[in-house]
Design an enzyme around this catalytic site. Sequence first.
Site, short mmCIF file in Angstrom:
data_model
loop_
_atom_site.label_atom_id
_atom_site.label_comp_id
_atom_site.label_asym_id
_atom_site.label_seq_id
_atom_site.Cartn_x
_atom_site.Cartn_y
_atom_site.Cartn_z
N ARG A 87 47.80 2.99 -14.95
CA ARG A 87 46.65 3.74 -15.49
C ARG A 87 46.63 5.19 -15.01
O ARG A 87 46.21 6.09 -15.72
CB ARG A 87 45.34 3.06 -15.07
CG ARG A 87 45.00 1.91 -15.97
CD ARG A 87 43.70 1.26 -15.57
NE ARG A 87 43.59 -0.05 -16.18
CZ ARG A 87 43.18 -0.27 -17.42
NH1 ARG A 87 42.82 0.74 -18.17
NH2 ARG A 87 43.11 -1.48 -17.91
N ASP A 147 32.19 1.27 -30.53
CA ASP A 147 31.83 0.01 -29.86
C ASP A 147 30.64 -0.64 -30.56
O ASP A 147 30.59 -1.86 -30.73
CB ASP A 147 31.53 0.26 -28.38
CG ASP A 147 32.76 0.73 -27.61
OD1 ASP A 147 33.87 0.33 -27.99
OD2 ASP A 147 32.61 1.49 -26.64
N HIS A 174 33.43 3.76 -22.15
CA HIS A 174 34.27 3.12 -23.16
C HIS A 174 35.32 2.31 -22.42
O HIS A 174 36.37 2.79 -22.09
CB HIS A 174 34.93 4.19 -24.02
CG HIS A 174 35.70 3.65 -25.18
ND1 HIS A 174 35.20 2.71 -26.03
CD2 HIS A 174 36.93 3.95 -25.64
CE1 HIS A 174 36.10 2.45 -26.97
NE2 HIS A 174 37.15 3.19 -26.75
#
Length: 313
Positions: A87, A147, A174
């Site tokens: 990440r 979303d 998010h």
Amino acid sequence: MSKVTVVGAGNVGATVAQYVAEKDLADVVLVDIVDGLPQGKALDMLEASPINIHDRNLTGSNDYADTKGSDIVVITAGIARKPGMNRDDLLKTNAKIVQDVAQQTVKHSPDAIFIVVTNPLDVMTYLTWKTTKLQPQKVIGMAGVLDSARFQTFIAMETGYSVEDVRAMVLGGHGDLMVPLTRFATVNGIPISELLSKDKINALVERTRDGGAEIVKYLKAGSAYYAPGASVSQMVEAILRDKNRLLPCAVYANGEYGLKDVYIGLPAVLGKGGLKKIVEIKLTSEEADALKQSATSIKENIDKMNELLVPAV
Ligand code: APR
């Protein structure tokens, strides 16, 4: 005639361009670092205009000079996480790309409103705000609309009622820590708790939370782009047509909901000039805690980005 620049002519960028032109919202300039990609996609879309009937111009370019005077700049440039990449690697790579894109675009369109789509979304929106040095009202992230649309889709599928009547809002970051406000989800004003069991609602919330991953699992290479593209076009429409739409967007919190110096999904009024107002509603302690937790996680990533980026923002 309004002008929208979309940076990143990949799946999401091209879909944004298509919706913006076909909804007759603005002329579109598609930009990418890959030579020929934005030109080819823009021309292909333009050639659909006699069929889908609009007079919006679509052009592609590798030169930021062509983005001059844009009303809105949409940033979708970036890479998706590849195998073997952690990440932090993704954060660093996309931060460098977004920083560069923000610098180049704001130079040519200092009055533009920025809509950020590149992930990790809340952090990239913060970075765009810092880099462009614009007022926070002019830099907004797209996540909550998507979303919420996913949540609404699942509610419609489960109840069997038309999406036209389904309303729902998802706040927070998010990612895994998004905050779907199930209390306010309704079918034409009827709370979904009147129509679905608690277990069913929880399952829909989980599916929403994993909505992005569900698509990736099917596509294998690549992530969602139709619903993300449609979500951006809704925000573009709200701004260009000064609609005062109340939409969940990643916006800069400066004390609202007890949150400070962070971009996070909150109920936002969008219209001329970008963000007009953050609407504060009373949350339950559970919802407020979830929002706080989400903000903490985003802040940790902002700190991490600042360590990874040279020069730091
Ligand atoms: N400048 C301009 N364009 C760039 C740059 C750059 N510095 N770096 C990469 N790009 C372009 C790529 O060439 C590619 O065409 O960005 C595009 C990204 O497109 P895709 O790989 O198809 O990715 P996409 O699915 O569109 O997603 C873009 O949106 O939803 C988010 O997580 C997603 O961060 C990702 C972004």
